[in-house]
Design a protein around this motif. Structure first.
Motif, PDB file in Angstrom:
ATOM      1  N   UNK A 299     -16.584  59.816  33.998  1.00 16.07           N
ATOM      2  CA  UNK A 299     -17.163  60.474  35.173  1.00 16.07           C
ATOM      3  C   UNK A 299     -17.263  61.973  34.937  1.00 16.07           C
ATOM      4  N   UNK A 300     -18.453  62.509  35.198  1.00 16.25           N
ATOM      5  CA  UNK A 300     -18.687  63.949  35.061  1.00 16.25           C
ATOM      6  C   UNK A 300     -19.244  64.469  36.378  1.00 16.25           C
ATOM      7  N   UNK A 301     -19.334  65.780  36.481  1.00 16.50           N
ATOM      8  CA  UNK A 301     -19.828  66.381  37.720  1.00 16.50           C
ATOM      9  C   UNK A 301     -20.981  67.326  37.437  1.00 16.50           C
ATOM     10  N   UNK A 302     -22.036  67.186  38.224  1.00 15.38           N
ATOM     11  CA  UNK A 302     -23.092  68.193  38.259  1.00 15.38           C
ATOM     12  C   UNK A 302     -22.803  69.050  39.485  1.00 15.38           C
ATOM     13  N   UNK A 303     -22.524  70.319  39.263  1.00 15.56           N
ATOM     14  CA  UNK A 303     -22.044  71.190  40.334  1.00 15.56           C
ATOM     15  C   UNK A 303     -23.083  72.256  40.652  1.00 15.56           C
ATOM     16  N   UNK A 304     -23.438  72.331  41.919  1.00 11.18           N
ATOM     17  CA  UNK A 304     -24.428  73.300  42.396  1.00 11.18           C
ATOM     18  C   UNK A 304     -23.753  74.190  43.435  1.00 11.18           C
ATOM     19  N   UNK A 413      -9.978  57.540  44.262  1.00  9.81           N
ATOM     20  CA  UNK A 413      -9.051  57.803  43.157  1.00  9.81           C
ATOM     21  C   UNK A 413      -9.785  57.956  41.824  1.00  9.81           C
ATOM     22  N   UNK A 414      -9.262  58.838  40.989  1.00  8.68           N
ATOM     23  CA  UNK A 414      -9.780  59.038  39.638  1.00  8.68           C
ATOM     24  C   UNK A 414      -8.603  59.179  38.678  1.00  8.68           C
ATOM     25  N   UNK A 415      -8.859  58.914  37.420  1.00 12.02           N
ATOM     26  CA  UNK A 415      -7.821  59.019  36.403  1.00 12.02           C
ATOM     27  C   UNK A 415      -8.263  59.986  35.315  1.00 12.02           C
ATOM     28  N   UNK A 416      -7.397  60.946  34.998  1.00 11.58           N
ATOM     29  CA  UNK A 416      -7.656  61.875  33.892  1.00 11.58           C
ATOM     30  C   UNK A 416      -6.851  61.448  32.678  1.00 11.58           C
ATOM     31  N   UNK A 417      -7.541  61.312  31.534  1.00 15.28           N
ATOM     32  CA  UNK A 417      -6.892  60.947  30.282  1.00 15.28           C
ATOM     33  C   UNK A 417      -7.137  62.070  29.273  1.00 15.28           C
ATOM     34  N   UNK A 418      -6.071  62.735  28.799  1.00 13.58           N
ATOM     35  CA  UNK A 418      -6.244  63.844  27.849  1.00 13.58           C
ATOM     36  C   UNK A 418      -7.052  63.429  26.627  1.00 13.58           C
ATOM     37  N   UNK A 419      -7.990  64.270  26.270  1.00 10.33           N
ATOM     38  CA  UNK A 419      -8.828  64.002  25.114  1.00 10.33           C
ATOM     39  C   UNK A 419     -10.025  63.124  25.403  1.00 10.33           C
ATOM     40  N   UNK A 420     -10.050  62.501  26.583  1.00 10.76           N
ATOM     41  CA  UNK A 420     -11.153  61.597  26.926  1.00 10.76           C
ATOM     42  C   UNK A 420     -11.936  62.095  28.131  1.00 10.76           C
ATOM     43  N   UNK A 421     -11.222  62.459  29.196  1.00 11.82           N
ATOM     44  CA  UNK A 421     -11.908  62.924  30.392  1.00 11.82           C
ATOM     45  C   UNK A 421     -11.441  62.199  31.631  1.00 11.82           C
ATOM     46  N   UNK A 422     -12.329  62.101  32.635  1.00 16.48           N
ATOM     47  CA  UNK A 422     -11.991  61.502  33.923  1.00 16.48           C
ATOM     48  C   UNK A 422     -12.750  60.197  34.121  1.00 16.48           C
ATOM     49  N   UNK A 423     -12.094  59.252  34.766  1.00 16.03           N
ATOM     50  CA  UNK A 423     -12.673  57.935  35.002  1.00 16.03           C
ATOM     51  C   UNK A 423     -12.418  57.529  36.452  1.00 16.03           C
ATOM     52  N   UNK A 424     -13.385  56.837  37.045  1.00 15.16           N
ATOM     53  CA  UNK A 424     -13.245  56.414  38.434  1.00 15.16           C
ATOM     54  C   UNK A 424     -12.214  55.299  38.537  1.00 15.16           C
ATOM     55  N   UNK A 425     -11.411  55.347  39.603  1.00 20.01           N
ATOM     56  CA  UNK A 425     -10.468  54.275  39.861  1.00 20.01           C
ATOM     57  C   UNK A 425      -9.074  54.543  39.347  1.00 20.01           C
ATOM     58  N   UNK A 426      -8.185  53.564  39.603  1.00 18.51           N
ATOM     59  CA  UNK A 426      -6.790  53.632  39.175  1.00 18.51           C
ATOM     60  C   UNK A 426      -6.669  53.195  37.730  1.00 18.51           C
ATOM     61  N   UNK A 427      -5.713  53.739  36.986  1.00 11.90           N
ATOM     62  CA  UNK A 427      -5.459  53.232  35.635  1.00 11.90           C
ATOM     63  C   UNK A 427      -4.847  51.832  35.720  1.00 11.90           C
TER      64      UNK A 427
END
Length: 434
Positions: A299-304, A413-427
């Motif tokens: 998951x990434x963000x386009x921010x305006x 909920x989102x999950x952050x994994x070092x070296x990979x990024x962010x993912x939607x949902x619970x791990x």
């Protein structure tokens, strides 16, 4: 400033004092295991397995000419196992990228004494104090290491009845082929060049050096004009970039800058920007990353954001970009994302080309290249602190060896994994650690 190093202190401990698995090594050993460095006696733990480093409890990398790879691995794993001890990477002075070959070693403290660690000579007790394992002694320590390494090499050649000194080209070819004396292992049963390159890449990435990248069957020419093909692994360690090949390691420039994942940056930016500019607005369009090379679900963000009546796209790199969109256009998320990509792609390509040229310089250019840049804390604890500071609900989850960060944004909920990024949902199978 360079410091002249006198050879006299080495007479005291030229017998060397490695007292670990490396002692029973592939190379001819010169070691008198009862020898001392002055009045000091080595207190390093011993191992019954020549492939395992008893100080870290982990395997040696065991590849040809590992040099800087072995040093990087040792520093990371030693510090994790013994956080109160100190380490210092020694590479000597590097004046340019073209002639970037390095003779690396690690100086480290252990129970009040100082040792060298390197592929060539293993672990050696030296007559320095723990307070000297510091940047102020780097030049002196590296000169001491090179002197010791050359002594080891010459004595090993003498034991093997190999003429020494030998012609420069012969010494070069022996070094390239990794046929010179060395203490740590340089291969495992069944190894091929491809297997070794993959092992280096995987090990470095596991230790958090996520820029590690293996490239196979690369055509190269040595300093004597001979062509050959080999596998390479490039990686960033600290402030610098290095390249491993079975023929040896080299410095290849300044390390690339690292940045927060776009979603984490978007959260931090939106909160901070609106706090400072309460009359302005920020819009975050979360979506799955597109294009090749991205993990499914990333998951990434386009921010305006608005600024003085104009819309801008927010990017850490290559920087904020002006937008021709109107507020009414923000109702169509696909249009917003496409408009951002249309300006972001070319701007990023230009930035990366400029950045790559800037990195092709010796370490002396580091301060000029960074130009105020601060390395972000990308660990789960570092990101957790930044989110909690801004009132974002977050907690560390997962296995202690592979922690993840669970956080809530926009009631999801989102999950952050070092070296990979962010993912939607619970791990999957998450277990709270804090």
């Amino acid at each position: 400033m360079k410091t002249c190093f006198r050879l006299i202190p080495f007479i005291v401990f030229l017998a060397l004092v490695p007292a670990r698995a490396a002692d029973a090594a592939i190379a001819s050993t010169l070691v008198d295991k009862n020898a001392t460095a002055g009045d000091a006696v080595s207190e390093l733990p011993k191992s019954t397995d020549p492939l395992i480093d008893p100080l870290t409890g982990t395997p040696y990398i065991a590849v040809h000419n590992p040099d800087i790879v072995e040093s990087a691995i040792f520093i990371i794993e030693f510090k994790r196992a013994h956080p109160l001890e100190h380490t210092l990477l020694l590479t000597g002075e590097i004046h340019d990228v073209v002639a970037g070959m390095v003779d690396p070693a690690v100086a480290y403290t252990w129970k009040g004494k100082v040792y060298f660690h390197s592929y060539e000579i293993g672990d050696v007790l030296i007559p320095y104090g723990p307070e000297q394992v510091s940047e102020g002694y780097m030049s002196r320590l590296h000169q001491a290491y090179v002197t010791l390494m050359r002594y080891y090499f010459s004595k090993s050649c003498e034991i093997r009845h190999i003429p020494w000194p030998m012609p420069e080209e012969q010494a070069y070819q022996i070094g390239n082929a990794d046929k010179g004396p060395h203490v740590l292992p340089n291969e495992l049963p069944g190894d091929t060049e491809d297997i070794q390159a993959k092992r280096v890449e995987a090990r470095l990435k596991k230790l958090g050096l996520t820029t590690a990248k293996a490239v196979f069957n690369v055509s190269r020419t040595d300093k004597y004009g001979k062509s050959y093909t080999c596998d390479l692994v490039t990686f960033d360690f600290g402030d610098f970039a290095y390249r491993w090949a079975p023929s040896g390691c080299s410095y290849i420039g300044l390390a690339s800058k690292t940045y927060l994942p776009s979603m984490i940056d978007s959260i931090i930016f939106s909160i901070d920007y609106q706090k400072v500019n309460p009359t302005e607005r920020v819009f975050c369009f979360l979506h799955e990353a597109s294009g090749k090379g991205h993990m499914p679900g990333l998951t990434v963000s386009t921010t305006v954001f608005t600024k003085n009546g104009q819309l801008w796209f927010h990017h850490l790199v290559p920087g904020d970009l002006p937008s021709a969109l109107s507020l009414n256009d923000l109702k169509d998320s696909d249009k917003v994302i496409d408009a951002d990509l249309a300006v972001y792609g070319p701007a990023l390509k230009k930035f990366e080309a400029q950045d790559a040229r800037l990195r092709q310089q010796p370490p002396s250019g580091l301060k000029r290249y960074l130009n105020g840049y601060q390395v972000p804390e990308l660990s789960v604890t570092g990101v957790l602190a930044e989110l909690q500071k801004r009132g974002v609900e977050a907690k560390i989850t997962g296995d202690p060896d592979h922690p993840e960060l669970l956080f809530v944004w926009g009631k999801r909920p989102y999950t952050y994994q070092p070296g990979l990024g962010c993912f939607a949902g619970h791990p999957v199978q998450a277990t709270a650690l804090n």
